[in-house]
Motif scaffolding. Sequence first.
Motif, PDB file in Angstrom:
ATOM      1  N   GLU A 405       0.812  -1.221   0.000  1.00 20.00           N
ATOM      2  CA  GLU A 405       0.000   0.000   0.000  1.00 20.00           C
ATOM      3  C   GLU A 405       0.845   1.270   0.000  1.00 20.00           C
ATOM      4  O   GLU A 405       0.324   2.351  -0.251  1.00 20.00           O
ATOM      5  CB  GLU A 405      -0.913   0.013   1.228  1.00 20.00           C
ATOM      6  N   LYS A 557      -1.855   3.484  -1.889  1.00 19.94           N
ATOM      7  CA  LYS A 557      -2.518   4.437  -0.999  1.00 19.94           C
ATOM      8  C   LYS A 557      -1.634   5.598  -0.558  1.00 19.94           C
ATOM      9  O   LYS A 557      -2.136   6.687  -0.287  1.00 19.94           O
ATOM     10  CB  LYS A 557      -3.028   3.694   0.251  1.00 19.94           C
ATOM     11  N   HIS A 558      -0.315   5.373  -0.463  1.00 20.54           N
ATOM     12  CA  HIS A 558       0.543   6.422   0.109  1.00 20.54           C
ATOM     13  C   HIS A 558       1.912   6.375  -0.568  1.00 20.54           C
ATOM     14  O   HIS A 558       2.518   5.298  -0.697  1.00 20.54           O
ATOM     15  CB  HIS A 558       0.710   6.196   1.614  1.00 20.54           C
ATOM     16  N   SER A 581       3.666  12.414   1.616  1.00 21.96           N
ATOM     17  CA  SER A 581       4.390  12.822   2.827  1.00 21.96           C
ATOM     18  C   SER A 581       5.870  12.919   2.515  1.00 21.96           C
ATOM     19  O   SER A 581       6.348  12.339   1.535  1.00 21.96           O
ATOM     20  CB  SER A 581       4.151  11.830   3.979  1.00 21.96           C
ATOM     21  N   GLU A 597       7.376   3.432  10.935  1.00 19.48           N
ATOM     22  CA  GLU A 597       6.170   4.222  11.212  1.00 19.48           C
ATOM     23  C   GLU A 597       5.090   3.941  10.168  1.00 19.48           C
ATOM     24  O   GLU A 597       3.910   3.754  10.495  1.00 19.48           O
ATOM     25  CB  GLU A 597       6.525   5.710  11.227  1.00 19.48           C
ATOM     26  N   LEU A 598       5.495   3.888   8.902  1.00 17.66           N
ATOM     27  CA  LEU A 598       4.537   3.632   7.822  1.00 17.66           C
ATOM     28  C   LEU A 598       4.027   2.187   7.865  1.00 17.66           C
ATOM     29  O   LEU A 598       2.862   1.928   7.529  1.00 17.66           O
ATOM     30  CB  LEU A 598       5.188   3.930   6.472  1.00 17.66           C
ATOM     31  N   LYS A 599       4.868   1.258   8.291  1.00 17.77           N
ATOM     32  CA  LYS A 599       4.439  -0.140   8.399  1.00 17.77           C
ATOM     33  C   LYS A 599       3.366  -0.306   9.470  1.00 17.77           C
ATOM     34  O   LYS A 599       2.518  -1.205   9.371  1.00 17.77           O
ATOM     35  CB  LYS A 599       5.639  -1.046   8.704  1.00 17.77           C
ATOM     36  N   ASN A 600       3.413   0.541  10.480  1.00 19.40           N
ATOM     37  CA  ASN A 600       2.390   0.486  11.529  1.00 19.40           C
ATOM     38  C   ASN A 600       1.034   1.009  11.048  1.00 19.40           C
ATOM     39  O   ASN A 600      -0.001   0.685  11.631  1.00 19.40           O
ATOM     40  CB  ASN A 600       2.841   1.290  12.753  1.00 19.40           C
ATOM     41  N   ARG A 601       1.058   1.809   9.989  1.00 15.88           N
ATOM     42  CA  ARG A 601      -0.188   2.435   9.510  1.00 15.88           C
ATOM     43  C   ARG A 601      -0.747   1.781   8.251  1.00 15.88           C
ATOM     44  O   ARG A 601      -1.932   1.910   7.955  1.00 15.88           O
ATOM     45  CB  ARG A 601       0.064   3.919   9.237  1.00 15.88           C
ATOM     46  N   TYR A 602       0.106   1.077   7.497  1.00 13.70           N
ATOM     47  CA  TYR A 602      -0.328   0.510   6.221  1.00 13.70           C
ATOM     48  C   TYR A 602       0.124  -0.946   6.104  1.00 13.70           C
ATOM     49  O   TYR A 602       1.012  -1.401   6.828  1.00 13.70           O
ATOM     50  CB  TYR A 602       0.246   1.317   5.049  1.00 13.70           C
ATOM     51  N   ASN A 603      -0.465  -1.647   5.143  1.00 13.24           N
ATOM     52  CA  ASN A 603      -0.087  -3.031   4.862  1.00 13.24           C
ATOM     53  C   ASN A 603       0.870  -3.069   3.679  1.00 13.24           C
ATOM     54  O   ASN A 603       0.471  -2.799   2.546  1.00 13.24           O
ATOM     55  CB  ASN A 603      -1.328  -3.876   4.541  1.00 13.24           C
TER      56      ASN A 603
END
Length: 717
Positions: A405, A557-558, A581, A597-603
């Motif tokens: 993602e 997504k990001h 970002s 940090e991004l791994k905690n928010r996305y898959n």
Amino acid sequence: MTNEIIIKSIASNRVRLKSDIFSTKTNIQLIEKEFEDLFTSFRDNIACKSIVFTYSLNVTFDEIFEKLNRLFNISVSIPASNALCEQSSCSNCNLKKHDEKSWKRKIFEFVLLSGYAIYIFVSENILGLTIAATPFSLVGIISLIAAIPLLKESYEDIKQKKFTLHTFMSSTLLLAVFFGEATAAFEIIYILRGGMLLEEYIANKSREEIQNLVELDVKKVYILNDGVEIEIDIEELKQNDTLVCRSGEKIPVDGVIIDGSAEINEAIINGRSEPDFKQKDDEVFAGTVCERGRIFINVIALGNETYISRTMREVEFSLMQKSPSELEADRLANKLLKLGTLLTVGTFFLTGSFTAAFSTMIVMSCPCATVLAASTAISGGIANGAKQGILIKGGEALESVGKSEVFCFDKTGTLTTGKPVINDILTFDDIDEKTLLSYAAMAEYRNSHPIANSIVKYAKEKNIEIRQDVLSEIIPGFGVKSNIDGKRVLIGNKALLTRFKVSIKEHKHEVTTLLNSGKTVVLVALEDKLLGLLSFSHEVRPGTKEMIEDLRSRGVKHIALLTGDEVKVANAFALDFGFDSVFANQTPQGKADAINELKNRYNGVVMVGDGVNDTYAMSKADVAISFAAGGSEAAIAVSDIAITHSHPEDVVNLYDLSKKSLNVVNQNYYIGTGTNLIGVALSALGRLTPVGAGLIHIGHTVGIMANSSRLAIDNNS
């Protein structure tokens, strides 16, 4: 009660421990509190019952364990004296060192097995001969000898009371040999030995690349002793020595400048193509290069304790950790093993036929269907990628790209070429552009700085005559002072003009505007008058904006920018190209933290980079992609995928290829699972012999390979 602690790895002042003690948050919090003054870093993994920490150089390994013993009454399963590495040894004790003799022996053994496999194929399929397959036949004896590595691993699993694929496969192979199916056993063993050999080769190759990176090619250094510079071997260098480093020399230590100044190329640390100006009290790092100047360095860390060595140890440690998908695959494999055992035993009790049960065991024990369903499709995808200059090192990497993602990009060297190009030329007080460029090119003609090269190249393209007899003084960190026709010419930054009392007050707005837009500004002054300025930015790879738009249109997504550039430069770049970002002014550790940090928010997080400073972040990402053209060997070694031409559009091509490969994988699973279910049913009904079980594998193998071959020849992937 005594608590056991297992030393999983130790490298100099970095340790990884495993114990039931580390499975509770209370104990973790107690350790953090009690060792606050001793640990320089600490990380826990309660799920794995492990902790990783580094400790101060003035603390000994034994002191830490003595304190742990007071807290928890521990016993160490591996004695500390046996676990400690020498300063120059491996960076992680639980990694086996590459044994050249052992490796050559394994290659030789596999060549012999290949020769015998060809002999069996020719005898049975071309000459029509029957090969005896009894336990004491030649093929039976060779099968047992060839199975020794697998049997060893199975024995270790049994000692630890584990039921794994090795255990199941070993049981199946032994039964196959002793019940007259030695040829089938040999074929399976041959395939497994080849897979084990390939896995070891890849692991050793990656480890060697990382080790080569941290080994500096500096043999001799100069230190200051009672005011005299003395040459010594680098092995004699100690902490707190004063190291002398001059223009063109590689810095072999971490330290602090105590005298002098220099322009230092720190691309290996921060990825910036332009050198940084360093002076007294600034830090310097091993592996960086003193491009111009002379500095005296107080040595703080050397050898395995340098920043780059510690970073590479972190990279290697991260590479050893299994990804979530690998852990899920392990759990699935365990379930399939239990199911295979249950079906085998069930078939025997339902039919009373050992042959039927044995056929079921062969169908369920050899993971051909599951492996081939993915591996052949991925191999087809990998072959297609290679045609496009996309080198994919493994199946999981290709699969994961299409599921991710988030895509993260380094800037310098990845999305830009690292070459400064002129964007703006502003002239003041009726000075024409040609005159401005002429002064700048003459002053910079003998300067090797990338910006100087860009000025000279641009002037030549404009057919501006450049005199080569002009004398210039390079002022590190400021610019160039030259004398042209008896007049002083200054080319450089604001600090240079301030130093020589040249005012830029009237044009401060233009300078500030360009700096705020993320550009590098070079001022040109004649005597006490500002003639004009040149602004530069790094050349952006063609197709960068289109790549970002295409990824977003496909469902990513990001999209994030991770860079060592200053905040203003990074933000301006991110705004122009549409990033979601931006993480600016990042060290290798900072980039890795951003990935986490991004791994905690996305898959699923993909990291695309090209330099040594990107390797730690790449090792933390679910998929690491390197831009290989001009990229560092370390980044290429750590990456899962290397894009050889460094074309941004190839990232989109890779994403599309991954999606298509996943579709073929799913189709293959239906083929493989369907034939296995048919095989188990026929075995249970007594309609399938062990030879027939082998034919089941051949049948679905042909079907799966035919389906996967579409990927390899698809020119539209």
